[in-house]
Scaffold this motif. Structure first.
Motif, PDB file in Angstrom:
ATOM      1  N   THR A 132      41.900  21.572  37.804  1.00  0.00           N
ATOM      2  CA  THR A 132      43.051  21.126  38.583  1.00  0.00           C
ATOM      3  C   THR A 132      42.848  21.524  40.033  1.00  0.00           C
ATOM      4  OG1 THR A 132      44.522  21.447  36.686  1.00  0.00           O
ATOM      5  CG2 THR A 132      45.554  21.302  38.853  1.00  0.00           C
ATOM      6  N   SER A 133      43.191  20.644  40.966  1.00  0.00           N
ATOM      7  CA  SER A 133      43.023  20.931  42.386  1.00  0.00           C
ATOM      8  C   SER A 133      44.359  20.849  43.115  1.00  0.00           C
ATOM      9  CB  SER A 133      42.045  19.936  43.027  1.00  0.00           C
ATOM     10  OG  SER A 133      40.765  20.052  42.454  1.00  0.00           O
ATOM     11  N   LEU A 134      44.524  21.729  44.098  1.00  0.00           N
ATOM     12  CA  LEU A 134      45.697  21.714  44.964  1.00  0.00           C
ATOM     13  C   LEU A 134      45.208  21.681  46.404  1.00  0.00           C
ATOM     14  CD1 LEU A 134      48.772  21.902  45.324  1.00  0.00           C
ATOM     15  CD2 LEU A 134      48.538  24.400  45.297  1.00  0.00           C
ATOM     16  N   LEU A 135      45.541  20.615  47.118  1.00  0.00           N
ATOM     17  CA  LEU A 135      45.190  20.467  48.529  1.00  0.00           C
ATOM     18  C   LEU A 135      46.254  21.206  49.332  1.00  0.00           C
ATOM     19  CD1 LEU A 135      43.563  19.123  50.846  1.00  0.00           C
ATOM     20  CD2 LEU A 135      45.018  17.099  50.542  1.00  0.00           C
ATOM     21  N   VAL A 136      45.867  22.315  49.988  1.00  0.00           N
ATOM     22  CA  VAL A 136      46.844  23.173  50.649  1.00  0.00           C
ATOM     23  C   VAL A 136      46.775  23.099  52.168  1.00  0.00           C
ATOM     24  CG1 VAL A 136      46.850  24.772  48.702  1.00  0.00           C
ATOM     25  CG2 VAL A 136      45.338  25.226  50.646  1.00  0.00           C
ATOM     26  N   GLY A 137      45.796  22.397  52.731  1.00  0.00           N
ATOM     27  CA  GLY A 137      45.668  22.328  54.178  1.00  0.00           C
ATOM     28  C   GLY A 137      44.866  21.114  54.592  1.00  0.00           C
ATOM     29  N   GLU A 138      43.791  21.343  55.333  1.00  0.00           N
ATOM     30  CA  GLU A 138      42.950  20.223  55.749  1.00  0.00           C
ATOM     31  C   GLU A 138      42.042  19.766  54.618  1.00  0.00           C
ATOM     32  OE1 GLU A 138      41.670  19.732  59.949  1.00  0.00           O
ATOM     33  OE2 GLU A 138      41.692  21.928  59.940  1.00  0.00           O
ATOM     34  N   GLY A 139      41.970  18.473  54.435  1.00  0.00           N
ATOM     35  CA  GLY A 139      41.059  17.892  53.455  1.00  0.00           C
ATOM     36  C   GLY A 139      40.048  17.046  54.182  1.00  0.00           C
ATOM     37  N   ALA A 149      39.537  17.636  42.003  1.00  0.00           N
ATOM     38  CA  ALA A 149      39.415  17.198  40.610  1.00  0.00           C
ATOM     39  C   ALA A 149      39.762  15.718  40.492  1.00  0.00           C
ATOM     40  CB  ALA A 149      40.341  18.018  39.721  1.00  0.00           C
ATOM     41  N   PRO A 150      38.873  14.901  39.944  1.00  0.00           N
ATOM     42  CA  PRO A 150      39.177  13.477  39.775  1.00  0.00           C
ATOM     43  C   PRO A 150      40.399  13.269  38.886  1.00  0.00           C
ATOM     44  CG  PRO A 150      36.837  13.912  39.442  1.00  0.00           C
ATOM     45  CD  PRO A 150      37.520  15.245  39.488  1.00  0.00           C
ATOM     46  N   GLY A 151      41.412  12.613  39.427  1.00  0.00           N
ATOM     47  CA  GLY A 151      42.603  12.310  38.644  1.00  0.00           C
ATOM     48  C   GLY A 151      43.536  13.481  38.430  1.00  0.00           C
ATOM     49  N   ASN A 152      43.241  14.631  38.993  1.00  0.00           N
ATOM     50  CA  ASN A 152      44.097  15.797  38.760  1.00  0.00           C
ATOM     51  C   ASN A 152      44.204  16.646  40.020  1.00  0.00           C
ATOM     52  OD1 ASN A 152      45.835  17.246  37.171  1.00  0.00           O
ATOM     53  ND2 ASN A 152      44.244  18.474  36.197  1.00  0.00           N
ATOM     54  N   THR A 153      44.456  15.979  41.150  1.00  0.00           N
ATOM     55  CA  THR A 153      44.618  16.649  42.433  1.00  0.00           C
ATOM     56  C   THR A 153      46.072  16.527  42.881  1.00  0.00           C
ATOM     57  OG1 THR A 153      42.325  16.351  43.163  1.00  0.00           O
ATOM     58  CG2 THR A 153      43.990  16.585  44.879  1.00  0.00           C
ATOM     59  N   TRP A 154      46.627  17.646  43.336  1.00  0.00           N
ATOM     60  CA  TRP A 154      47.988  17.717  43.853  1.00  0.00           C
ATOM     61  C   TRP A 154      47.919  18.093  45.326  1.00  0.00           C
ATOM     62  CZ3 TRP A 154      52.120  17.206  40.169  1.00  0.00           C
ATOM     63  CH2 TRP A 154      51.691  17.132  38.840  1.00  0.00           C
ATOM     64  N   VAL A 155      49.026  17.927  46.053  1.00  0.00           N
ATOM     65  CA  VAL A 155      49.008  18.164  47.489  1.00  0.00           C
ATOM     66  C   VAL A 155      50.304  18.850  47.906  1.00  0.00           C
ATOM     67  CG1 VAL A 155      49.892  15.835  47.913  1.00  0.00           C
ATOM     68  CG2 VAL A 155      48.713  17.049  49.749  1.00  0.00           C
ATOM     69  N   THR A 156      50.213  19.750  48.890  1.00  0.00           N
ATOM     70  CA  THR A 156      51.398  20.388  49.460  1.00  0.00           C
ATOM     71  C   THR A 156      51.859  19.620  50.686  1.00  0.00           C
ATOM     72  OG1 THR A 156      50.243  21.840  51.030  1.00  0.00           O
ATOM     73  CG2 THR A 156      50.424  22.619  48.729  1.00  0.00           C
ATOM     74  N   ILE A 199      45.457   8.932  45.067  1.00  0.00           N
ATOM     75  CA  ILE A 199      44.508  10.022  45.289  1.00  0.00           C
ATOM     76  C   ILE A 199      45.059  11.330  44.736  1.00  0.00           C
ATOM     77  CG2 ILE A 199      43.334  11.386  47.066  1.00  0.00           C
ATOM     78  CD1 ILE A 199      43.375   8.801  48.791  1.00  0.00           C
ATOM     79  N   ALA A 200      46.363  11.553  44.929  1.00  0.00           N
ATOM     80  CA  ALA A 200      47.030  12.764  44.442  1.00  0.00           C
ATOM     81  C   ALA A 200      48.080  12.398  43.402  1.00  0.00           C
ATOM     82  CB  ALA A 200      47.669  13.525  45.592  1.00  0.00           C
ATOM     83  N   ALA A 209      54.101  29.474  44.238  1.00  0.00           N
ATOM     84  CA  ALA A 209      53.258  29.035  43.137  1.00  0.00           C
ATOM     85  C   ALA A 209      53.937  27.848  42.472  1.00  0.00           C
ATOM     86  CB  ALA A 209      53.071  30.166  42.138  1.00  0.00           C
ATOM     87  N   PRO A 210      53.539  26.616  42.745  1.00  0.00           N
ATOM     88  CA  PRO A 210      54.214  25.439  42.200  1.00  0.00           C
ATOM     89  C   PRO A 210      54.149  25.429  40.675  1.00  0.00           C
ATOM     90  CG  PRO A 210      52.664  24.856  43.942  1.00  0.00           C
ATOM     91  CD  PRO A 210      52.394  26.266  43.565  1.00  0.00           C
ATOM     92  N   THR A 211      55.300  25.411  40.037  1.00  0.00           N
ATOM     93  CA  THR A 211      55.337  25.540  38.582  1.00  0.00           C
ATOM     94  C   THR A 211      54.657  24.370  37.891  1.00  0.00           C
ATOM     95  OG1 THR A 211      57.540  24.517  38.590  1.00  0.00           O
ATOM     96  CG2 THR A 211      57.437  26.916  38.604  1.00  0.00           C
ATOM     97  N   ASP A 212      54.712  23.176  38.473  1.00  0.00           N
ATOM     98  CA  ASP A 212      54.079  22.038  37.810  1.00  0.00           C
ATOM     99  C   ASP A 212      52.566  22.171  37.836  1.00  0.00           C
ATOM    100  OD1 ASP A 212      54.183  21.750  40.542  1.00  0.00           O
ATOM    101  OD2 ASP A 212      54.948  19.699  40.527  1.00  0.00           O
ATOM    102  N   VAL A 213      52.002  22.659  38.937  1.00  0.00           N
ATOM    103  CA  VAL A 213      50.557  22.824  39.003  1.00  0.00           C
ATOM    104  C   VAL A 213      50.110  23.979  38.120  1.00  0.00           C
ATOM    105  CG1 VAL A 213      48.623  23.390  40.518  1.00  0.00           C
ATOM    106  CG2 VAL A 213      50.360  21.782  41.276  1.00  0.00           C
ATOM    107  N   VAL A 214      50.806  25.111  38.173  1.00  0.00           N
ATOM    108  CA  VAL A 214      50.451  26.260  37.342  1.00  0.00           C
ATOM    109  C   VAL A 214      50.515  25.884  35.875  1.00  0.00           C
ATOM    110  CG1 VAL A 214      51.117  28.572  36.621  1.00  0.00           C
ATOM    111  CG2 VAL A 214      51.127  27.987  39.026  1.00  0.00           C
ATOM    112  N   GLY A 215      51.568  25.184  35.473  1.00  0.00           N
ATOM    113  CA  GLY A 215      51.683  24.773  34.083  1.00  0.00           C
ATOM    114  C   GLY A 215      50.574  23.817  33.693  1.00  0.00           C
TER     115      GLY A 215
END
Length: 221
Positions: A132-139, A149-156, A199-200, A209-215
């Protein structure tokens, strides 16, 4: 935080010195961490933190986190080492994406930047455990994409993802430097744009800590 109203605002948020960095997310996600260092080729990139962390529910997750600097070949190799080690141990992986791009100076080229990035792409694509990937700043370009992660990337809300920096895109298009902001608006790089483009998977909360990403990491969804 309210959604970024434009591409230039998304870039400004991602580059803001006070936004949360990898350390803040790692502290929020994990109650205990053990880091690994080095690429087993003699190189270390302090801008990439890799290791294993314990979630509040007791589950263990491997992490590879970019810290906002240009990622060096040793950083990509260490992240690939982490992904493969997690696969052997049966541990899911969380990546935190935050880099203006891969380092492209002479030393990075001598250290095999291209092959290091390609090897990480291969490790992520063939990961044996959920990633699982979380984009937290510059991409920034392939340096960021290698950890996504292909198909499993989240973004802040404090992030953007782009194939090229707006300033470089404006230069390629032979636009004046002052037009970089307008170019950023046209690149569709806002968090909401990334979701709309597929993409996300979604935009998650700022700083904590985003609960959806952690879960998602814990459950291997």
């Amino acid at each position: 935080a309210a959604p970024a109203a434009s591409g230039r605002e998304a870039v400004a948020r991602a580059r803001h010195p006070d936004r949360p960095r990898a350390g803040a997310y790692l502290d929020a996600h994990f109650t205990l961490r053990e880091e690994i260092s080095g690429d087993r080729c003699g190189g270390v990139d302090p801008g990439v933190r890799c290791g294993f962390g314990r979630l509040p529910d007791g589950h263990t997750v491997a992490y590879a986190a970019q810290c906002g600097t240009a990622t060096r070949p040793a950083g990509f190799r260490t992240a690939a080492r982490l992904v493969r080690l997690a696969g052997r141990l049966g541990v899911p992986v969380l990546t935190l994406v935050d880099t203006p791009g891969a380092a492209n100076d002479a030393e990075a080229e001598r250290s095999g930047a291209g092959s290091a990035i390609a090897d990480l792409f291969a490790a992520v694509a063939s990961a044996r455990t959920p990633l699982t990937s979380l984009l937290v700043g510059e991409g920034g370009s392939g340096g960021a994409l290698a950890l996504a992660a292909p198909g499993n990337t989240w973004v802040t809300p404090d992030a953007y993802f782009s194939v090229i920096a707006p300033e470089a895109a404006a230069a390629i298009l032979k636009r004046a430097p002052g037009e970089a902001g307008e170019t950023a608006d046209q690149l569709r790089l806002r968090p909401r744009d990334l979701v709309d483009l597929g993409i996300a998977r979604g935009v998650v909360g700022r700083g904590g800590a985003p609960t959806d990403v952690v879960g998602n990491v814990r459950g291997g969804a």
